[in-house]
Design a protein around this motif. Sequence first.
Motif, mmCIF file in Angstrom:
data_model
loop_
_atom_site.group_PDB
_atom_site.id
_atom_site.type_symbol
_atom_site.label_atom_id
_atom_site.label_comp_id
_atom_site.label_asym_id
_atom_site.label_seq_id
_atom_site.Cartn_x
_atom_site.Cartn_y
_atom_site.Cartn_z
ATOM 1 N N LEU A 140 -3.471 7.604 -21.162
ATOM 2 C CA LEU A 140 -3.137 8.415 -22.339
ATOM 3 C C LEU A 140 -1.643 8.364 -22.655
ATOM 4 C CD1 LEU A 140 -5.410 11.527 -21.661
ATOM 5 C CD2 LEU A 140 -5.708 9.825 -23.482
ATOM 6 N N LEU A 141 -0.810 8.438 -21.617
ATOM 7 C CA LEU A 141 0.633 8.352 -21.843
ATOM 8 C C LEU A 141 0.994 6.990 -22.427
ATOM 9 C CD1 LEU A 141 2.039 10.093 -18.630
ATOM 10 C CD2 LEU A 141 1.762 11.074 -20.917
ATOM 11 N N GLY A 142 0.298 5.951 -21.994
ATOM 12 C CA GLY A 142 0.526 4.619 -22.540
ATOM 13 C C GLY A 142 0.155 4.513 -24.010
ATOM 14 N N GLN A 143 -0.766 5.386 -24.453
ATOM 15 C CA GLN A 143 -1.155 5.414 -25.863
ATOM 16 C C GLN A 143 -0.173 6.203 -26.726
ATOM 17 O OE1 GLN A 143 -5.333 6.402 -26.656
ATOM 18 N NE2 GLN A 143 -5.849 5.848 -24.547
ATOM 19 N N GLY A 144 0.792 6.875 -26.072
ATOM 20 C CA GLY A 144 1.796 7.610 -26.823
ATOM 21 C C GLY A 144 1.350 8.976 -27.296
ATOM 22 N N VAL A 145 0.474 9.636 -26.539
ATOM 23 C CA VAL A 145 0.027 10.967 -26.956
ATOM 24 C C VAL A 145 1.182 11.961 -26.819
ATOM 25 C CG1 VAL A 145 -2.364 10.514 -26.313
ATOM 26 C CG2 VAL A 145 -0.831 11.613 -24.657
ATOM 27 N N SER A 146 1.171 12.974 -27.683
ATOM 28 C CA SER A 146 2.168 14.047 -27.628
ATOM 29 C C SER A 146 1.674 15.237 -26.829
ATOM 30 C CB SER A 146 2.519 14.512 -29.044
ATOM 31 O OG SER A 146 3.050 13.461 -29.795
ATOM 32 N N ALA A 147 0.354 15.371 -26.716
ATOM 33 C CA ALA A 147 -0.247 16.486 -25.993
ATOM 34 C C ALA A 147 -1.554 16.043 -25.368
ATOM 35 C CB ALA A 147 -0.491 17.669 -26.928
ATOM 36 N N ILE A 148 -1.863 16.633 -24.213
ATOM 37 C CA ILE A 148 -3.123 16.358 -23.517
ATOM 38 C C ILE A 148 -3.845 17.687 -23.329
ATOM 39 C CG2 ILE A 148 -4.168 15.606 -21.356
ATOM 40 C CD1 ILE A 148 -1.933 13.538 -21.101
ATOM 41 N N ILE A 149 -5.067 17.770 -23.847
ATOM 42 C CA ILE A 149 -5.902 18.959 -23.684
ATOM 43 C C ILE A 149 -6.684 18.812 -22.379
ATOM 44 C CG2 ILE A 149 -7.632 20.462 -24.725
ATOM 45 C CD1 ILE A 149 -5.090 20.143 -26.418
ATOM 46 N N GLY A 150 -6.403 19.644 -21.406
ATOM 47 C CA GLY A 150 -7.046 19.559 -20.098
ATOM 48 C C GLY A 150 -6.008 19.761 -19.008
ATOM 49 N N VAL A 179 5.479 15.409 -22.383
ATOM 50 C CA VAL A 179 4.224 15.615 -23.115
ATOM 51 C C VAL A 179 3.683 17.006 -22.803
ATOM 52 C CG1 VAL A 179 1.817 14.827 -23.277
ATOM 53 C CG2 VAL A 179 3.691 13.159 -23.236
ATOM 54 N N VAL A 180 3.108 17.663 -23.792
ATOM 55 C CA VAL A 180 2.491 18.970 -23.609
ATOM 56 C C VAL A 180 1.186 18.818 -22.838
ATOM 57 C CG1 VAL A 180 1.368 20.910 -24.789
ATOM 58 C CG2 VAL A 180 3.503 19.970 -25.698
ATOM 59 N N GLN A 181 1.009 19.623 -21.793
ATOM 60 C CA GLN A 181 -0.298 19.762 -21.159
ATOM 61 C C GLN A 181 -0.846 21.117 -21.552
ATOM 62 O OE1 GLN A 181 -0.619 19.426 -16.872
ATOM 63 N NE2 GLN A 181 -2.830 19.737 -16.906
ATOM 64 N N PHE A 182 -2.041 21.135 -22.129
ATOM 65 C CA PHE A 182 -2.614 22.371 -22.664
ATOM 66 C C PHE A 182 -4.040 22.501 -22.152
ATOM 67 C CE2 PHE A 182 -1.767 25.122 -26.589
ATOM 68 C CZ PHE A 182 -2.535 26.155 -26.106
ATOM 69 N N SER A 183 -4.233 23.357 -21.148
ATOM 70 C CA SER A 183 -5.574 23.497 -20.563
ATOM 71 C C SER A 183 -6.357 24.607 -21.241
ATOM 72 C CB SER A 183 -5.485 23.792 -19.069
ATOM 73 O OG SER A 183 -6.796 24.031 -18.563
ATOM 74 N N PRO A 184 -7.623 24.345 -21.559
ATOM 75 C CA PRO A 184 -8.485 25.395 -22.090
ATOM 76 C C PRO A 184 -9.195 26.190 -21.007
ATOM 77 C CG PRO A 184 -9.660 23.328 -22.156
ATOM 78 C CD PRO A 184 -8.289 23.022 -21.586
ATOM 79 N N ALA A 185 -9.030 25.797 -19.724
ATOM 80 C CA ALA A 185 -9.873 26.405 -18.688
ATOM 81 C C ALA A 185 -9.179 26.649 -17.355
ATOM 82 C CB ALA A 185 -11.107 25.514 -18.451
ATOM 83 N N ASN A 186 -7.945 26.226 -17.159
ATOM 84 C CA ASN A 186 -7.253 26.494 -15.893
ATOM 85 C C ASN A 186 -7.018 27.987 -15.738
ATOM 86 O OD1 ASN A 186 -4.976 23.616 -15.790
ATOM 87 N ND2 ASN A 186 -7.155 23.782 -15.329
#
Length: 449
Positions: free
Chosen positions: A142-152, A171-178
């Motif tokens: 995902l980082l190689g794809q240039g994402v700005s945020a990762i949901i999880g 990059v933003v890490q944004f968890s919906p369940a942690n």
Amino acid sequence: MIPRSPVAPRIAKLTALGVGVAFLATACGGTSTPSSTETTTAAASGAIACPAPAAGAPAPEIPAAGTVPASTTTTETPLKIGSLLPSTGSLAFLGPPEIAGVNLAIKDINDAGGVLGKPVEVSHLDSGDTTTDVATQSVTNLLGQGVSAIIGAASSGVSKTVINQITGAGVVQFSPANTSLDFTTWDDKGLYWRTAPSDLLQGSVLGNYAVSCGAQTMGMIVLNDSYGTGLAKTVKSSFEGAGGKIVAEQLFNTGDTQFNTQVDAIVAAKPDAIGVITFDEGKSIIPLLLGKGIKPEQLFLVDGNLKDYSKDFAAGTMTGAHGTLPGTSAGDAFKKSLLAIDPSLTDYSYAGESWDATNLVALAAEAAKSTKGVDIAAQLQAVSKDGEKCFSFGQCVTLIREGKDIDYDGQSGPVTFADSGDPSEATIGVYEYSADNKYKLVKEEFGKL
């Protein structure tokens, strides 16, 4: 809008969390302790008699966006969001509703014109669980794809393996369940956020609810990781604080498949209630407990194993079992929208939190007029509080483009981030299983952390 400080006052925040949960603990499940008559009857018979249902209101329906004005700022780099959610491993049952929540938000965002004049792009990769290295490989991709945020990720244990990799890349890490308490004080450079409340709240509700059902003693079977032991600690604190006693606690490790030793030790302690703090291992542990004479109404489950067991157990197996789950109950209109995205859904756990996380990333990008992770993170707290209330991307982005501050509330309830990136207020649903082995809402407890 005031950006969140990258270095937060961690000790002060943790103190505030403890005060908020202590207040909620006195208010849930009717009276904080049962009368002596109720307690004696329940303990003598092995039965659990919980307070009468008093369900809260469902989450607000998604409002129509109306005409959304075009962004006055356009970007050459479209917002790219990745998801790190489980399609394999011990939390795989949570993957479909979470992924559907992300995809529904992406559809809503792009239907409203996208972010900063460009459609949002999304890439979904598997998180696996802590028995594999799938998450690290997925994050690298995902980082190689240039994402700005990762949901999880969904699993706190999995997030611990990748949080430094993600936030270290800006990059933003944004968890919906942690829900692990550890993330409240993590040195995340202001880049880790979550829409699920910490286990201070869920543990408090579960422990107090068990006492309100007449339980004087409790045994616990606990997954030996940051999620399991952290949640068990708060359950114990609230249960014993309300007058109960933990009489047995048995741990097991991720990947274990045999649980007879733990079950035998718990049953031998003859508890009134049993806290089953597991992930998918509950499918193996629950039949062992019931086979030893434990009644389903003595079982108290948590978000890691509160699921539809209609295809796993014979009808009636789970009748009367209880469980807790962060977030408000999904409304019918939201469920209908999710089913349009994934018609095979049977569970909606954390779908609202995933929808909210994706919307908040997009709104923060609009507020920052940037798709860079660090710029998005600097606006996430601002879009969650102290502005005009709004409940969807289209509705909220219209206000932003009109130059107004917003206060986003969503399907998981009020969000309102603390400096730590945790929601400072949240709802915990209390559920009970019916004869079809599916769970239904009994009541909702709201608390400020």
